[in-house]
Design a protein around this motif. Structure first.
Motif, PDB file in Angstrom:
ATOM      1  N   UNK A  80       0.838  -1.204   0.000  1.00 47.68           N
ATOM      2  CA  UNK A  80       0.000   0.000   0.000  1.00 47.68           C
ATOM      3  C   UNK A  80       0.871   1.251   0.000  1.00 47.68           C
ATOM      4  N   UNK A  81       0.676   2.112  -1.013  1.00 47.04           N
ATOM      5  CA  UNK A  81       1.408   3.375  -1.083  1.00 47.04           C
ATOM      6  C   UNK A  81       2.718   3.287  -1.825  1.00 47.04           C
ATOM      7  N   UNK A  82       3.158   2.110  -2.239  1.00 45.12           N
ATOM      8  CA  UNK A  82       4.438   1.945  -2.937  1.00 45.12           C
ATOM      9  C   UNK A  82       4.174   1.420  -4.351  1.00 45.12           C
ATOM     10  N   UNK A  83       4.920   1.968  -5.327  1.00 45.11           N
ATOM     11  CA  UNK A  83       4.678   1.583  -6.721  1.00 45.11           C
ATOM     12  C   UNK A  83       5.918   1.036  -7.430  1.00 45.11           C
ATOM     13  N   UNK A  84       7.029   0.902  -6.721  1.00 42.61           N
ATOM     14  CA  UNK A  84       8.240   0.364  -7.319  1.00 42.61           C
ATOM     15  C   UNK A  84       8.875  -0.634  -6.350  1.00 42.61           C
ATOM     16  N   UNK A  85       9.554  -1.645  -6.922  1.00 35.85           N
ATOM     17  CA  UNK A  85      10.233  -2.656  -6.096  1.00 35.85           C
ATOM     18  C   UNK A  85      11.660  -2.855  -6.603  1.00 35.85           C
ATOM     19  N   UNK A  86      12.599  -2.936  -5.688  1.00 36.51           N
ATOM     20  CA  UNK A  86      13.995  -3.304  -5.993  1.00 36.51           C
ATOM     21  C   UNK A  86      14.235  -4.650  -5.327  1.00 36.51           C
ATOM     22  N   UNK A  87      14.239  -5.717  -6.119  1.00 39.92           N
ATOM     23  CA  UNK A  87      14.221  -7.074  -5.579  1.00 39.92           C
ATOM     24  C   UNK A  87      15.623  -7.660  -5.490  1.00 39.92           C
ATOM     25  N   UNK A  88      15.772  -8.566  -4.528  1.00 41.40           N
ATOM     26  CA  UNK A  88      17.004  -9.350  -4.360  1.00 41.40           C
ATOM     27  C   UNK A  88      18.232  -8.446  -4.224  1.00 41.40           C
ATOM     28  N   UNK A  89      18.161  -7.506  -3.317  1.00 41.45           N
ATOM     29  CA  UNK A  89      19.278  -6.580  -3.099  1.00 41.45           C
ATOM     30  C   UNK A  89      20.128  -7.034  -1.921  1.00 41.45           C
ATOM     31  N   UNK A  90      21.423  -6.762  -2.002  1.00 43.24           N
ATOM     32  CA  UNK A  90      22.369  -7.029  -0.912  1.00 43.24           C
ATOM     33  C   UNK A  90      23.132  -5.744  -0.647  1.00 43.24           C
ATOM     34  N   UNK A  91      23.184  -5.330   0.601  1.00 46.93           N
ATOM     35  CA  UNK A  91      23.915  -4.126   0.991  1.00 46.93           C
ATOM     36  C   UNK A  91      25.010  -4.492   1.978  1.00 46.93           C
ATOM     37  N   UNK A  92      26.218  -3.969   1.738  1.00 52.21           N
ATOM     38  CA  UNK A  92      27.355  -4.127   2.637  1.00 52.21           C
ATOM     39  C   UNK A  92      28.029  -2.767   2.769  1.00 52.21           C
ATOM     40  N   UNK A  93      28.975  -2.627   3.704  1.00 54.30           N
ATOM     41  CA  UNK A  93      29.693  -1.340   3.807  1.00 54.30           C
ATOM     42  C   UNK A  93      30.623  -1.074   2.629  1.00 54.30           C
ATOM     43  N   UNK A  94      30.826  -2.071   1.763  1.00 62.29           N
ATOM     44  CA  UNK A  94      31.767  -1.938   0.649  1.00 62.29           C
ATOM     45  C   UNK A  94      31.102  -1.187  -0.499  1.00 62.29           C
ATOM     46  N   UNK A  95      31.663  -0.040  -0.891  1.00 62.17           N
ATOM     47  CA  UNK A  95      31.081   0.742  -1.981  1.00 62.17           C
ATOM     48  C   UNK A  95      31.165   0.003  -3.304  1.00 62.17           C
ATOM     49  N   UNK A  96      32.191  -0.852  -3.469  1.00 67.72           N
ATOM     50  CA  UNK A  96      32.318  -1.606  -4.720  1.00 67.72           C
ATOM     51  C   UNK A  96      31.146  -2.552  -4.901  1.00 67.72           C
ATOM     52  N   UNK A  97      30.639  -3.109  -3.782  1.00 66.00           N
ATOM     53  CA  UNK A  97      29.479  -3.988  -3.882  1.00 66.00           C
ATOM     54  C   UNK A  97      28.266  -3.218  -4.391  1.00 66.00           C
ATOM     55  N   UNK A  98      28.103  -1.984  -3.929  1.00 62.75           N
ATOM     56  CA  UNK A  98      26.985  -1.178  -4.385  1.00 62.75           C
ATOM     57  C   UNK A  98      27.122  -0.835  -5.860  1.00 62.75           C
ATOM     58  N   UNK A  99      28.365  -0.627  -6.306  1.00 67.62           N
ATOM     59  CA  UNK A  99      28.586  -0.304  -7.714  1.00 67.62           C
ATOM     60  C   UNK A  99      28.219  -1.465  -8.617  1.00 67.62           C
ATOM     61  N   UNK A 100      28.343  -2.692  -8.088  1.00 66.28           N
ATOM     62  CA  UNK A 100      28.011  -3.875  -8.878  1.00 66.28           C
ATOM     63  C   UNK A 100      26.548  -4.268  -8.775  1.00 66.28           C
ATOM     64  N   UNK A 101      25.748  -3.421  -8.119  1.00 68.47           N
ATOM     65  CA  UNK A 101      24.340  -3.736  -7.904  1.00 68.47           C
ATOM     66  C   UNK A 101      23.601  -3.830  -9.231  1.00 68.47           C
ATOM     67  N   UNK A 102      22.437  -4.492  -9.201  1.00 71.52           N
ATOM     68  CA  UNK A 102      21.629  -4.618 -10.402  1.00 71.52           C
ATOM     69  C   UNK A 102      21.104  -3.250 -10.824  1.00 71.52           C
TER      70      UNK A 102
END
Length: 599
Positions: A488-510
């Protein structure tokens, strides 16, 4: 000049096409069962290129391997029938029976890592040996094997050269006229050439004469083989034997144990010596000095290295149990010992057919039964897992393997290693009687429906998961029970995400929204826009029992986060890990957001 070359090119192409046609015709008439198997392999391969996998991607490789094994067995059966003077109907029936048995054995009798290569290799190498079991002689076997190998090599080399030339012509047309075939069409052409034309041509090149003997001085090819054996292969084999004997002397003088890799080194040396002994059969009596010396000493010079390798593999198996690799090292040592021992029997001494048959029989037997690589590995590793990690269930006589608190990293790594050895041997199911019923049921379900997930199921259930998220957490939870999330109230989904303190991991995100952890905050980025969401306080609202619950019995909890700028996120958390200081250092989740807030 070009006008003169054109007829030559057409003439060469015509001769090549005619040769291929004659080879294919010979294969179809002489080996019809094998030819049908080859056609089926080609059809399956082309369908797979068209993204039509029959029966499914998981079983396609095994079906193709089964058809290949059936083809090899039918060729061997036909050759046996020809040497015994059997009529055509008898040959066809024997070929069909052999094909059905071999194909069923490959497809239905195991999916261990060793099963396919062991059976297909044994069946392939048995083709030249089969006609000479109980008849003929060593030199006839040697000659037939040589010309079979030469014919097969020439067949595939001819196909390769033809395809390279055809590809060059097609690419020239593409470049000059800006028109050509698609990459998929190329795949179909190459698949057909190497799965159909090459094998049929190779079958057509198998000798029909079974009593031919080599003339060591009559043929240039034979002369080249003789030169290679006299002055290259046998000197190398003798030099290797000297080195291994010097190493054995060092072991004896220093009273040290052999290095871990000695088993593989001796295995390859033994295979080299036995292969060379078979290949050098016609040249040992009248060959050059190195060949004559090798002919006299080959069995003796294997004894010390084999004894050294036996000691090494015994130590490894005693400490770590049987694995697929250790099994085959031990099997190679046993085969070499048996070949050497056979030299003590006058009627069999020096018979290269026996030298070839012993490893082939052992290789084929290794794919089946309680004595096979899979069976022995399963029993050995399950026994060690139960002994080290099993505990008696209170009030019963049964023993169960369960996750244990405080297990050291070394013990965890040992358990994981043993589980992967079981997976490689296709024997994870042997562990089911020693697991809790709920874990055993999930493992059985995974083995039946998703075999690739079975190892993940059991490592996670037994606490042997050494993945990044496991190392990240002294405290955390996992929640894998299927559930629902209120959108309810949300219209977008970011599925199967992994977050770590490593910025390189975020850069490789989908594609889409990316995330990373920063202390107690979750940083979300969409395009050029980033925002921080306080995660630490939200985690504190989760019930404490969540952190000790069984992952498969917990649905992912939902958390609502709000940034200072007013943006909102709803997280459905699958896995979370925290450090001793309480910092969040691993988060696996689905995220839901309002697209209007990020414009």
């Amino acid at each position: 000049m070009d006008v003169e070359k054109a007829p030559r090119l057409r003439k060469w192409a015509g001769r090549f096409a005619g040769s291929l046609a004659r080879g294919a015709e010979t294969a179809l008439l002489r080996f019809p069962v094998a030819a049908l198997c080859v056609v089926a392999i080609t059809v399956l391969g082309n369908l797979s290129i068209a993204d039509i996998d029959i029966p499914d991607p998981q079983n396609l490789v095994w079906l193709i391997a089964a058809l290949y094994g059936a083809a090899a067995a039918s060729i061997a059966a036909t050759l046996v029938g020809e040497t015994r003077g059997a009529g055509r109907p008898t040959q066809r029936l024997a070929a069909l029976v052999a094909a059905v048995i071999a194909g069923a054995a490959v497809y239905f009798c195991g999916r261990a890592d060793n099963h396919l290569p062991a059976l297909t290799s044994a069946l392939t190498l048995a083709i030249p040996l089969a006609p000479y079991v109980g008849r003929g002689g060593p030199l006839r076997f040697w000659t037939f094997t040589l010309w079979s190998a030469v014919g097969a090599a020439l067949a595939f080399l001819s196909v390769l050269l033809f395809m390279l030339g055809l590809s060059a012509i097609l690419e020239m047309i593409r470049f000059l006229f800006e028109m050509g075939l698609s990459s998929t069409a190329y795949e179909h052409i190459y698949a057909t050439a190497f799965a159909l034309v090459g094998p049929l041509f190779a079958m057509g090149r198998l000798p029909r004469e079974f009593d031919e003997r080599v003339g060591t001085g009559e043929d240039r090819l034979i002369g080249g083989v003789r030169l290679l054996i006299d002055w290259v292969a046998t000197p190398l084999a003798l030099a290797t034997a000297v080195i291994l004997h010097l190493y054995a002397a060092k072991i004896a003088l220093t009273a040290t144990m052999p290095k871990n890799e000695i088993g593989w080194i001796v295995t390859f040396d033994a295979l080299l010596v036995l292969s060379l002994r078979i290949a050098a059969e016609p040249f040992l009596r009248n060959g050059a000095l190195p060949a004559r010396l090798f002919g006299r000493l080959w069995a003796i010079m294997l004894l010390v290295p084999l004894a050294l390798a036996s000691l090494g593999i015994f130590m490894r198996i005693s400490s770590e149990g049987v694995s697929i690799e250790r099994y085959y090292v031990a099997l190679a040592i046993l085969a070499a010992f048996l070949v050497v021992a056979v030299q003590l029997i006058p009627k069999l001494a020096g018979d290269i057919r026996v030298m070839a048959a012993i490893p082939l029989v052992l290789l084929g037997l290794s794919a089946f039964g309680p004595w096979g690589a899979s069976g022995l590995t399963g029993r050995s590793q399950v026994a060690r897992i139960v002994e080290e990690f099993g505990a008696r269930v209170p009030g019963t006589e049964s023993i169960a393997v369960r996750p244990a608190a405080g297990r050291s990293q070394a013990a965890q790594a040992r358990l994981r290693s043993r589980l992967y050895e079981l997976a490689g041997a296709d024997r994870l199911g042997d562990l089911v009687p020693y697991l809790d019923p709920e874990v055993g049921d999930r493992l059985d379900m995974a083995l039946n429906s998703e075999p690739e997930r079975a190892i993940a199921v059991v490592t996670d259930a037994l606490g042997a998961d050494v993945s990044a998220w496991t190392h990240a957490r002294p405290r955390g939870f996992a929640a894998f029970k299927p559930g629902e999330v209120d959108l309810a109230g949300y219209d977008r989904a970011a599925l199967h995400r992994i977050a770590t303190p490593n910025e390189a991991d975020a850069a490789d995100e989908a594609d889409g929204m990316a995330f990373r952890l920063d202390g107690g905050a979750l940083v979300a980025t969409l395009g050029e826009t980033s925002d921080r969401f306080d995660l630490g306080d939200a985690i504190k609202t989760l019930p404490p029992e969540l952190f000790s619950a069984v992952a498969r019995q917990v649905t992912p909890p939902a958390l609502d986060l709000r940034a200072e700028d007013g943006r909102h996120l709803r997280l459905s958390i699958r896995r979370l890990a925290q450090s001793d200081e309480g910092d969040i250092n691993f988060l696996e989740f689905d995220a839901f957001y309002r697209s209007a807030e990020w414009r």
